[in-house]
Design an enzyme around this catalytic site. Structure first.
Site, PDB file in Angstrom:
ATOM      1  N   HIS A 126       3.905   1.225  20.839  1.00 27.36           N
ATOM      2  CA  HIS A 126       2.360   1.801  20.588  1.00 27.36           C
ATOM      3  C   HIS A 126       2.166   2.900  19.762  1.00 27.36           C
ATOM      4  O   HIS A 126       2.771   3.975  19.701  1.00 27.36           O
ATOM      5  CB  HIS A 126       1.784   2.534  22.141  1.00 27.36           C
ATOM      6  CG  HIS A 126       0.261   2.639  22.005  1.00 27.36           C
ATOM      7  ND1 HIS A 126      -0.443   3.009  23.248  1.00 27.36           N
ATOM      8  CD2 HIS A 126      -0.564   2.912  20.879  1.00 27.36           C
ATOM      9  CE1 HIS A 126      -1.492   3.359  22.860  1.00 27.36           C
ATOM     10  NE2 HIS A 126      -1.702   2.979  21.404  1.00 27.36           N
ATOM     11  N   HIS A 169       4.806   0.881   3.439  1.00 27.94           N
ATOM     12  CA  HIS A 169       5.961  -0.310   3.012  1.00 27.94           C
ATOM     13  C   HIS A 169       7.102  -0.287   3.811  1.00 27.94           C
ATOM     14  O   HIS A 169       7.785   0.914   3.960  1.00 27.94           O
ATOM     15  CB  HIS A 169       5.943  -0.380   1.508  1.00 27.94           C
ATOM     16  CG  HIS A 169       6.638   0.781   0.993  1.00 27.94           C
ATOM     17  ND1 HIS A 169       8.090   1.048   0.949  1.00 27.94           N
ATOM     18  CD2 HIS A 169       6.381   2.052   0.475  1.00 27.94           C
ATOM     19  CE1 HIS A 169       8.466   2.128   0.707  1.00 27.94           C
ATOM     20  NE2 HIS A 169       7.367   2.891   0.356  1.00 27.94           N
TER      21      HIS A 169
END
Length: 200
Positions: free
Chosen positions: A132, A123
């Site tokens: 990446h 979250h």
């Protein structure tokens, strides 16, 4: 759609595009020795008109260079149907999310990112452009990842950490403190072993 980049990462992206129901017209790749990949034609210059594109290049700096050229590209986003994605996720153009990924509530992901196989993003994380996140990376809640950073396979980042721009986090590293811009970090716990220029 077209895929810009016809190497190994491009093969994976093609299969995700197929899974998502896209019709791949061709790869675009500047290497003249490449003619076909996965039964798709490779062309060496982009068509001179607007096309749908996903940049299928694994290298973060090269992806940014392609974007900065200002070609006639309309960038798409690919979300694999076997990823588990919060309905409150915000994700921008040109990003690809691969199979097995889990992304939880209130995460924000920027443009032209790669969220690779089985990565977990909890979250309230913020992932900036051209990042990446490698396979099996685990980001706890409220982690910030700056532009262009590469987090290596199997790395773990505890909650509330800030990782700067254009960093390299080594495979399997455990990040328990903030990481400055341009740093390369390895080990458990993660330690900075070098820094580099942010010039792209």
């Amino acid at each position: 759609m077209y895929l810009y980049g016809a190497s190994g990462h491009g093969k994976v992206v093609a299969e995700i595009a197929e899974e998502c129901g896209y019709n791949i017209e061709a790869y675009i790749d500047e290497n003249p020795s490449k003619e076909r990949v996965l039964n798709y034609t490779v062309i060496h210059e982009a068509p001179p008109y607007d096309i749908e594109v996903l940049i299928s290049i694994g290298n973060n700096r090269l992806r940014k260079r392609v974007v900065n050229r200002g070609e006639h590209f309309n960038y798409i986003t690919l979300l694999h149907p076997k990823a588990i994605l919060s309905k409150r996720l915000k994700i921008e153009e040109g990003t690809i999310v691969m199979p097995g990924v889990t992304i939880n509530a209130a995460v924000k992901i920027g443009k032209h990112c790669i969220i690779n196989t089985n990565a977990s993003i909890d979250h309230d994380c913020i992932i900036e452009d051209f990042v990446h996140i490698s396979p099996n990376v685990a980001l706890a809640g409220n982690v910030y990842v700056g532009e262009g950073t590469h987090i290596g396979i199997g790395a773990s980042v505890i909650q509330g950490i800030e990782i700067g721009k254009w960093c390299t986090i080594g495979a399997g590293a455990v990040i328990i403190s903030d990481v400055p811009d341009g740093a390369t970090v390895v080990g458990n716990p993660g330690k900075v072993i070098k820094s580099r220029s942010l010039n792209i």
